[in-house]
Design a protein around this motif. Structure first.
Motif, short mmCIF file in Angstrom:
data_model
loop_
_atom_site.label_atom_id
_atom_site.label_comp_id
_atom_site.label_asym_id
_atom_site.label_seq_id
_atom_site.Cartn_x
_atom_site.Cartn_y
_atom_site.Cartn_z
N GLU A 9 -2.66 -8.73 -1.71
CA GLU A 9 -2.89 -8.27 -0.34
C GLU A 9 -2.11 -7.00 -0.05
O GLU A 9 -2.61 -6.09 0.60
N ALA A 10 -0.88 -6.94 -0.55
CA ALA A 10 -0.06 -5.75 -0.34
C ALA A 10 -0.68 -4.54 -1.03
O ALA A 10 -0.67 -3.43 -0.47
N GLU A 11 -1.23 -4.71 -2.23
CA GLU A 11 -1.90 -3.61 -2.93
C GLU A 11 -3.10 -3.10 -2.13
O GLU A 11 -3.29 -1.89 -1.97
N THR A 12 -3.90 -4.01 -1.61
CA THR A 12 -5.08 -3.64 -0.83
C THR A 12 -4.69 -2.89 0.43
O THR A 12 -5.24 -1.83 0.74
N ALA A 13 -3.72 -3.43 1.16
CA ALA A 13 -3.28 -2.78 2.40
C ALA A 13 -2.63 -1.43 2.11
O ALA A 13 -2.85 -0.46 2.84
N ALA A 14 -1.85 -1.36 1.06
CA ALA A 14 -1.17 -0.10 0.72
C ALA A 14 -2.18 1.00 0.39
O ALA A 14 -1.99 2.15 0.77
N ARG A 15 -3.25 0.64 -0.32
CA ARG A 15 -4.30 1.62 -0.64
C ARG A 15 -4.91 2.20 0.63
O ARG A 15 -5.11 3.39 0.76
N MET A 16 -5.17 1.32 1.60
CA MET A 16 -5.75 1.77 2.87
C MET A 16 -4.76 2.66 3.62
O MET A 16 -5.12 3.76 4.07
N PHE A 17 -3.52 2.21 3.74
CA PHE A 17 -2.52 3.00 4.48
C PHE A 17 -2.25 4.33 3.78
O PHE A 17 -2.08 5.36 4.43
N LYS A 18 -2.21 4.32 2.45
CA LYS A 18 -1.99 5.56 1.70
C LYS A 18 -3.12 6.54 1.95
O LYS A 18 -2.89 7.73 2.16
N ALA A 19 -4.35 6.03 1.94
CA ALA A 19 -5.51 6.90 2.19
C ALA A 19 -5.45 7.51 3.58
O ALA A 19 -5.76 8.69 3.77
N LEU A 20 -5.04 6.73 4.56
CA LEU A 20 -4.97 7.22 5.94
C LEU A 20 -3.68 7.96 6.24
O LEU A 20 -3.53 8.55 7.30
#
Length: 124
Positions: free
Chosen positions: A33-44
């Motif tokens: 879950e942390a990997e998924t959320a981090a990808r989104m936050f990093k992109a934004l």
């Protein structure tokens, strides 16, 4: 004259949306879950990507041609790179129509990502 038919977006009930992760206040994230959320936050986390995401999300009809959103102060290849990163993070989808690519933020994506930042029921 164009023979492209624009189809209406389907509305998704918020109960039908499975968020990528639980709300931050519900419980600690698993590693996945942390990997998924981090990808989104990093992109934004990049100002150009955030502007492009906002331009697509707020565009009339819920989708935008790359030709309509590329005026963000960087070159066209850089715009394409940033849009690719947003797609890889699962924030945008795209469809090629002739020579142009149209981008869309799926309603379920916005709802699911929004749930990540909300409080868990009764956590106030």
């Amino acid at each position: 004259m164009s023979n492209i038919e624009v189809l209406p977006l389907l509305e998704t009930a918020s109960d039908d949306v499975a968020p990528c992760c639980p709300p931050l206040t519900e419980r600690p994230f698993t590693a996945e879950e942390a990997e998924t959320a981090a990808r989104m936050f990093k992109a934004l986390g990049d100002p150009v990507r955030l502007r492009l995401f906002s331009a697509v999300a707020s565009h009339e009809g819920g989708e935008a041609c790359v030709c309509d959103i590329s005026d963000v102060g960087v070159s066209q290849p850089t715009v394409s790179h940033h849009l690719k990163k947003l797609k890889e993070a699962g924030l945008l989808t795209s469809e090629r129509r002739g020579t142009w690519v149209y981008y869309r933020v799926e309603p379920s994506v916005l709802a699911a990502r929004g749930k990540l930042l909300t409080s868990a029921p009764g956590a106030a």
